[in-house]
Design a protein around this motif. Structure first.
Motif, PDB file in Angstrom:
ATOM      1  N   ILE A 182       0.301   0.889 -14.310  1.00  0.00           N
ATOM      2  CA  ILE A 182      -0.903   0.827 -13.479  1.00  0.00           C
ATOM      3  C   ILE A 182      -0.664   1.540 -12.162  1.00  0.00           C
ATOM      4  O   ILE A 182       0.291   1.233 -11.444  1.00  0.00           O
ATOM      5  N   ALA A 183      -1.523   2.506 -11.832  1.00  0.00           N
ATOM      6  CA  ALA A 183      -1.459   3.218 -10.551  1.00  0.00           C
ATOM      7  C   ALA A 183      -2.607   2.740  -9.667  1.00  0.00           C
ATOM      8  O   ALA A 183      -3.775   2.931 -10.002  1.00  0.00           O
ATOM      9  N   GLU A 184      -2.282   2.108  -8.559  1.00  0.00           N
ATOM     10  CA  GLU A 184      -3.280   1.575  -7.622  1.00  0.00           C
ATOM     11  C   GLU A 184      -2.648   1.552  -6.230  1.00  0.00           C
ATOM     12  O   GLU A 184      -1.615   0.904  -6.032  1.00  0.00           O
ATOM     13  N   ASP A 185      -3.258   2.261  -5.271  1.00  0.00           N
ATOM     14  CA  ASP A 185      -2.629   2.359  -3.953  1.00  0.00           C
ATOM     15  C   ASP A 185      -2.946   1.184  -3.044  1.00  0.00           C
ATOM     16  O   ASP A 185      -2.172   0.879  -2.134  1.00  0.00           O
ATOM     17  N   SER A 186      -4.067   0.500  -3.249  1.00  0.00           N
ATOM     18  CA  SER A 186      -4.414  -0.635  -2.396  1.00  0.00           C
ATOM     19  C   SER A 186      -3.515  -1.824  -2.736  1.00  0.00           C
ATOM     20  O   SER A 186      -3.494  -2.293  -3.883  1.00  0.00           O
ATOM     21  N   ILE A 187      -2.770  -2.305  -1.755  1.00  0.00           N
ATOM     22  CA  ILE A 187      -1.868  -3.422  -1.990  1.00  0.00           C
ATOM     23  C   ILE A 187      -2.654  -4.666  -2.384  1.00  0.00           C
ATOM     24  O   ILE A 187      -2.265  -5.414  -3.287  1.00  0.00           O
ATOM     25  N   GLY A 238      -2.712 -12.473 -20.196  1.00  0.00           N
ATOM     26  CA  GLY A 238      -1.675 -12.407 -21.219  1.00  0.00           C
ATOM     27  C   GLY A 238      -0.846 -11.147 -21.202  1.00  0.00           C
ATOM     28  O   GLY A 238       0.139 -11.030 -21.934  1.00  0.00           O
ATOM     29  N   TYR A 239      -1.208 -10.175 -20.344  1.00  0.00           N
ATOM     30  CA  TYR A 239      -0.437  -8.937 -20.254  1.00  0.00           C
ATOM     31  C   TYR A 239       0.717  -9.159 -19.269  1.00  0.00           C
ATOM     32  O   TYR A 239       0.527  -9.129 -18.057  1.00  0.00           O
ATOM     33  N   VAL A 240       1.892  -9.379 -19.822  1.00  0.00           N
ATOM     34  CA  VAL A 240       3.028  -9.783 -18.989  1.00  0.00           C
ATOM     35  C   VAL A 240       4.009  -8.647 -18.714  1.00  0.00           C
ATOM     36  O   VAL A 240       4.933  -8.802 -17.918  1.00  0.00           O
ATOM     37  N   ASN A 241       3.827  -7.518 -19.375  1.00  0.00           N
ATOM     38  CA  ASN A 241       4.744  -6.387 -19.193  1.00  0.00           C
ATOM     39  C   ASN A 241       4.025  -5.284 -18.415  1.00  0.00           C
ATOM     40  O   ASN A 241       3.636  -4.256 -18.962  1.00  0.00           O
ATOM     41  N   LEU A 242       3.849  -5.534 -17.111  1.00  0.00           N
ATOM     42  CA  LEU A 242       3.107  -4.623 -16.244  1.00  0.00           C
ATOM     43  C   LEU A 242       4.056  -3.941 -15.271  1.00  0.00           C
ATOM     44  O   LEU A 242       4.931  -4.580 -14.696  1.00  0.00           O
ATOM     45  N   ARG A 243       3.855  -2.650 -15.076  1.00  0.00           N
ATOM     46  CA  ARG A 243       4.635  -1.911 -14.085  1.00  0.00           C
ATOM     47  C   ARG A 243       3.643  -1.245 -13.129  1.00  0.00           C
ATOM     48  O   ARG A 243       2.823  -0.429 -13.544  1.00  0.00           O
ATOM     49  N   MET A 244       3.730  -1.604 -11.842  1.00  0.00           N
ATOM     50  CA  MET A 244       2.778  -1.135 -10.854  1.00  0.00           C
ATOM     51  C   MET A 244       3.335   0.059 -10.078  1.00  0.00           C
ATOM     52  O   MET A 244       4.527   0.096  -9.738  1.00  0.00           O
ATOM     53  N   PHE A 245       2.466   1.024  -9.777  1.00  0.00           N
ATOM     54  CA  PHE A 245       2.839   2.208  -9.011  1.00  0.00           C
ATOM     55  C   PHE A 245       1.833   2.395  -7.878  1.00  0.00           C
ATOM     56  O   PHE A 245       0.627   2.196  -8.081  1.00  0.00           O
ATOM     57  N   PRO A 246       2.284   2.813  -6.683  1.00  0.00           N
ATOM     58  CA  PRO A 246       1.370   2.954  -5.537  1.00  0.00           C
ATOM     59  C   PRO A 246       0.546   4.233  -5.548  1.00  0.00           C
ATOM     60  O   PRO A 246      -0.342   4.393  -4.718  1.00  0.00           O
ATOM     61  N   ASN A 247       0.824   5.136  -6.494  1.00  0.00           N
ATOM     62  CA  ASN A 247       0.058   6.380  -6.579  1.00  0.00           C
ATOM     63  C   ASN A 247       0.348   7.059  -7.910  1.00  0.00           C
ATOM     64  O   ASN A 247       1.267   6.674  -8.649  1.00  0.00           O
ATOM     65  N   GLY A 248      -0.428   8.105  -8.218  1.00  0.00           N
ATOM     66  CA  GLY A 248      -0.256   8.819  -9.471  1.00  0.00           C
ATOM     67  C   GLY A 248       1.055   9.579  -9.555  1.00  0.00           C
ATOM     68  O   GLY A 248       1.633   9.728 -10.633  1.00  0.00           O
ATOM     69  N   HIS A 249       1.541  10.041  -8.412  1.00  0.00           N
ATOM     70  CA  HIS A 249       2.792  10.809  -8.399  1.00  0.00           C
ATOM     71  C   HIS A 249       3.960   9.968  -8.905  1.00  0.00           C
ATOM     72  O   HIS A 249       4.760  10.421  -9.735  1.00  0.00           O
ATOM     73  N   ASP A 250       4.071   8.736  -8.404  1.00  0.00           N
ATOM     74  CA  ASP A 250       5.187   7.885  -8.812  1.00  0.00           C
ATOM     75  C   ASP A 250       5.096   7.516 -10.293  1.00  0.00           C
ATOM     76  O   ASP A 250       6.115   7.456 -10.987  1.00  0.00           O
ATOM     77  N   LEU A 251       3.872   7.286 -10.771  1.00  0.00           N
ATOM     78  CA  LEU A 251       3.716   6.987 -12.196  1.00  0.00           C
ATOM     79  C   LEU A 251       4.092   8.207 -13.039  1.00  0.00           C
ATOM     80  O   LEU A 251       4.762   8.084 -14.072  1.00  0.00           O
ATOM     81  N   TRP A 252       3.679   9.389 -12.595  1.00  0.00           N
ATOM     82  CA  TRP A 252       4.003  10.615 -13.329  1.00  0.00           C
ATOM     83  C   TRP A 252       5.513  10.854 -13.360  1.00  0.00           C
ATOM     84  O   TRP A 252       6.064  11.251 -14.393  1.00  0.00           O
ATOM     85  N   GLU A 253       6.180  10.584 -12.259  1.00  0.00           N
ATOM     86  CA  GLU A 253       7.634  10.728 -12.211  1.00  0.00           C
ATOM     87  C   GLU A 253       8.304   9.765 -13.196  1.00  0.00           C
ATOM     88  O   GLU A 253       9.303  10.120 -13.841  1.00  0.00           O
ATOM     89  N   PHE A 254       7.764   8.566 -13.322  1.00  0.00           N
ATOM     90  CA  PHE A 254       8.310   7.598 -14.285  1.00  0.00           C
ATOM     91  C   PHE A 254       8.125   8.107 -15.712  1.00  0.00           C
ATOM     92  O   PHE A 254       9.035   8.006 -16.543  1.00  0.00           O
ATOM     93  N   LEU A 255       6.949   8.663 -16.011  1.00  0.00           N
ATOM     94  CA  LEU A 255       6.709   9.221 -17.341  1.00  0.00           C
ATOM     95  C   LEU A 255       7.670  10.364 -17.637  1.00  0.00           C
ATOM     96  O   LEU A 255       8.192  10.482 -18.758  1.00  0.00           O
TER      97      LEU A 255
END
Length: 315
Positions: free
Chosen positions: A181-186, A200-217
């Motif tokens: 999940i990419a969402e910048d608002s804390i 029930g979704y317990v395996n969530l990984r949060m990112f503060p922007n699209g760049h960080d999520l893209w780097e993870f991918l």
């Protein structure tokens, strides 16, 4: 009323650019994403409404629509918040609402890259609950981008994400499918995580922007670990460094990633934005704060993805 022309606000999809409307309050420069702006107008007479937040001036009715007016200088605790004849109204549209914000002056438009917008330091931004979502470099000027969703949510909490919608879904099975999940608002990031965890979704990984999520991918691709680390992506549109449209384009243009279901979950969803998102390949697009609907769409996309994987294995 002054209305922004279409050619002033439309940007090519997926370029990671934003147009900012610059305005001032007490000579301090602020900004708002033009995609949120419907009109700019001189102030109209405002009817006072009792028992409202102190920053709510009241309502006015241009044409056939009743619109709430928020005194932005007062919300920001500026000393010169009393209405003046030279003030301006910025009429905004997001989260399926129209709200007018009183400001002192409107300065003009700037077109910049999201890469030129930095997250403000929490020390000067009032901690995690600050209302500045980014600091933009516009030429020689620094512009504070305000989190208008956060402002409205503080004034009227009922307009934001309602965790109670999850209770209405009834009993749900636990899912350990990895969701990015990419969402910048804390504030919204916390509410989305809490809601989805409750669903029930317990395996969530949060990112503060699209760049960080893209780097993870990209890291998952290098390590050949995509399958165990990502089953679905949920992204906001407005984010520093890389916006959700750019992220969507990168994911859907990549042969190794394009099969991953991607949902755009944003306050900016309009017919124009829906067309953009579809062109970029988004599987679904939902408007905040519809968290209950988001859960249902996630369920459907993950089930569809699982069926497709099962059929591929049989072949």
């Amino acid at each position: 009323m002054a209305i922004l022309k279409d050619d002033e606000i439309l940007l090519e999809s997926g370029t990671n650019e934003i147009q900012i409307l610059r305005f001032t309050i007490d000579d301090v420069l602020y900004g708002i994403n033009v995609a949120k702006v419907r009109q700019i107008t001189i102030p109209s007479p405002v009817k006072f409404m009792p028992h409202t937040h102190e920053a709510v001036e009241g309502i006015f009715k241009p044409r056939d629509e009743v619109i709430t007016v928020i005194n932005l200088p007062r919300f920001l605790d500026c000393p010169n918040y009393e209405p003046k004849d030279k003030d301006m109204f910025i009429l905004t549209g997001f989260n399926k609402m129209t709200v007018a914000f009183r400001v002192h002056t409107v300065e003009g438009l700037s077109r910049i890259s999201w890469k030129d917008i930095q997250k403000p330091d929490t020390t000067i931004n009032g901690g995690n609950d600050g209302v500045a979502t980014g600091i933009a470099q516009c030429g020689d000027e620094l512009v504070t981008i305000l989190d208008f969703e956060r402002i409205v949510a503080e004034i009227a909490p009922e307009t934001s994400i309602k965790i109670s919608e999850i209770d209405e879904l009834g009993h749900r099975e636990r899912s350990d499918k990895p969701v990015l999940i990419a969402e910048d608002s804390i504030l919204l990031s916390h509410m989305i995580k809490e809601s989805l965890s409750k669903a029930g979704y317990v395996n969530l990984r949060m990112f503060p922007n699209g760049h960080d999520l893209w780097e993870f991918l990209a890291e998952c691709k290098r390590e050949n670990s995509l399958e165990e680390n990502v089953a679905l992506i949920v992204t906001d549109i407005e984010m520093p460094q890389m916006d959700g449209h750019r992220l969507t384009k990168l994911v859907k243009d990549d042969p190794a990633l394009k099969h991953i279901p991607l949902i755009i979950f944003s306050s900016l969803i309009s017919e124009e934005m829906r067309v953009k998102g579809k062109q970029l390949g988004a599987n679904e697009q939902l408007s905040k704060p519809e968290i209950g609907r988001l859960v249902n769409v996630m369920d459907a996309l993950l089930a569809r993805s699982e069926d497709a994987r099962a059929k591929a294995v049989k072949k």
